[in-house]
Design an enzyme around this catalytic site. Structure first.
Site, PDB file in Angstrom:
ATOM      1  CD  GLU A 117      -2.708  -1.389   2.404  1.00 46.39           C
ATOM      2  OE1 GLU A 117      -2.093  -1.835   3.393  1.00 46.39           O
ATOM      3  OE2 GLU A 117      -3.912  -1.099   2.440  1.00 46.39           O
ATOM      4  CD  GLU A 137      -3.322  -6.108   4.112  1.00 48.03           C
ATOM      5  OE1 GLU A 137      -3.449  -6.864   3.113  1.00 48.03           O
ATOM      6  OE2 GLU A 137      -2.748  -5.003   4.051  1.00 48.03           O
TER       7      GLU A 137
END
Ligand code: CO8
Length: 265
Positions: A117, A137
């Site tokens: 990210e 995640e």
């Protein structure tokens, strides 16, 4: 101009390029809240440094860019604190994305979770051939909270973003290049030289013009075509009030032609 000293990151300047290194090698450069805080402060300091034209971010050591947010710090977070951590990351992402200067992610190994990210918030993703990308995640029972569900979809398309976010699969540099997540892949030993070359080619241009390209392309993603074209026309006109426009065009027309000396004014 010098930069302040930080605990978890280092900044080195090489001509017009500032190189920010996340330096927690023992934890594969995982993003603790201190790293996020220091990266955000560094982004502000770099933004104010007129002699920096381009920024690169990379990870310490040969194994990882950033292996994600720090799981040992997150494990006991209450929901409100977890949201605050995500918002803290959001501010960093926005600072990079709205910076006047181009940011290059120099991905030198694992770019997982918050690491992927962080790269996605940058304008360019250059990767070493040993780089690995992923949004794992879901394997931890959570989601990408640092822009991954949104910036990944904008970069590689909705279907690929869903696949990466929902499977948590890790992909190698070649696959990242194929799907448009990485812009270019190089042998690891050449990565920083290629980043410096890209930075040099951009830094030779008018900084206000470069900043306007970045801003218009970014803001245009969430505007109608009509409105974004109007914004482009306005910005084009505004650049004719700058010394750099006169310098750039005069240098081209000079006999013999000369290299423009842009001042960012
Ligand atoms: N957080 C904390 N510590 C980490 C992390 C991490 N993300 N990644 C690695 N480490 C630590 C390991 O615990 C280990 O520490 P120790 O030596 O003390 O045991 C050390 O780094 C070396 O790691 P490994 O022994 O695991 O090394 P391997 O070569 O076996 O594996 C991997 C490398 C595959 C990268 C593996 O470490 C791994 O899977 N790491 C976790 C990847 C991951 O799940 N990342 C996503 C985290 S969640 C997230 O990023 C959410 C972001 C949204 C919020 C952000 C707001 C800012």
């Amino acid at each position: 101009m010098g930069f302040p000293a930080y605990n978890t990151i280092q900044i080195r300047q090489d001509g017009p390029l500032a190189i920010v290194t996340v330096s927690r090698e023992a934890a594969l450069n995982a993003l603790s809240s201190e790293v996020i805080r220091e990266l955000t402060a560094a982004a502000g300091a770099i933004e104010a440094a007129d002699d920096v034209r381009v920024v690169a971010v990379t990870g310490a050591g040969a194994k990882a860019f950033v292996a994600g947010a720090d799981i040992s710090e997150m494990v006991e977070l209450a929901p409100d604190k977890a949201q605050m951590f995500s918002e803290q990351g959001g501010k960093l992402g926005t600072a990079i994305e709205t910076s006047q200067k181009p940011w290059i992610a120099a991905v030198n190994g694992f770019a997982l979770g918050g690491g992927c990210e962080l790269a996605l918030a940058c304008d360019f993703i250059y990767a070493a051939d040993n780089a690995k990308f992923g949004q794992p995640e879901v394997k931890l029972g959570v989601i990408p909270g640092f822009g991954g569900t949104q910036r990944l979809a904008r970069r590689v398309g909705v279907a690929k973003a869903k696949e990466l976010c929902m499977t948590g699969d890790t992909i190698d540099a070649a696959e990242a290049l194929r799907i448009g997540l990485a812009d270019a892949v190089f042998p690891a030993a050449e990565l920083m030289a290629k980043v410096a070359s890209l930075a040099g080619r951009i830094a030779a241009n008018g900084p206000l013009a470069v900043a306007a390209c970045k801003r218009l392309i970014h803001t245009g993603q969430s505007m109608t075509l009509e409105d974004s074209l109007t914004a482009e026309q306005k910005a084009f006109g505004e650049l004719f009030a700058t010394a750099d426009q006169r310098e750039g065009m005069s240098a081209f027309l000079a006999k013999p032609k000369r290299a423009a000396q842009f001042k960012g004014k």
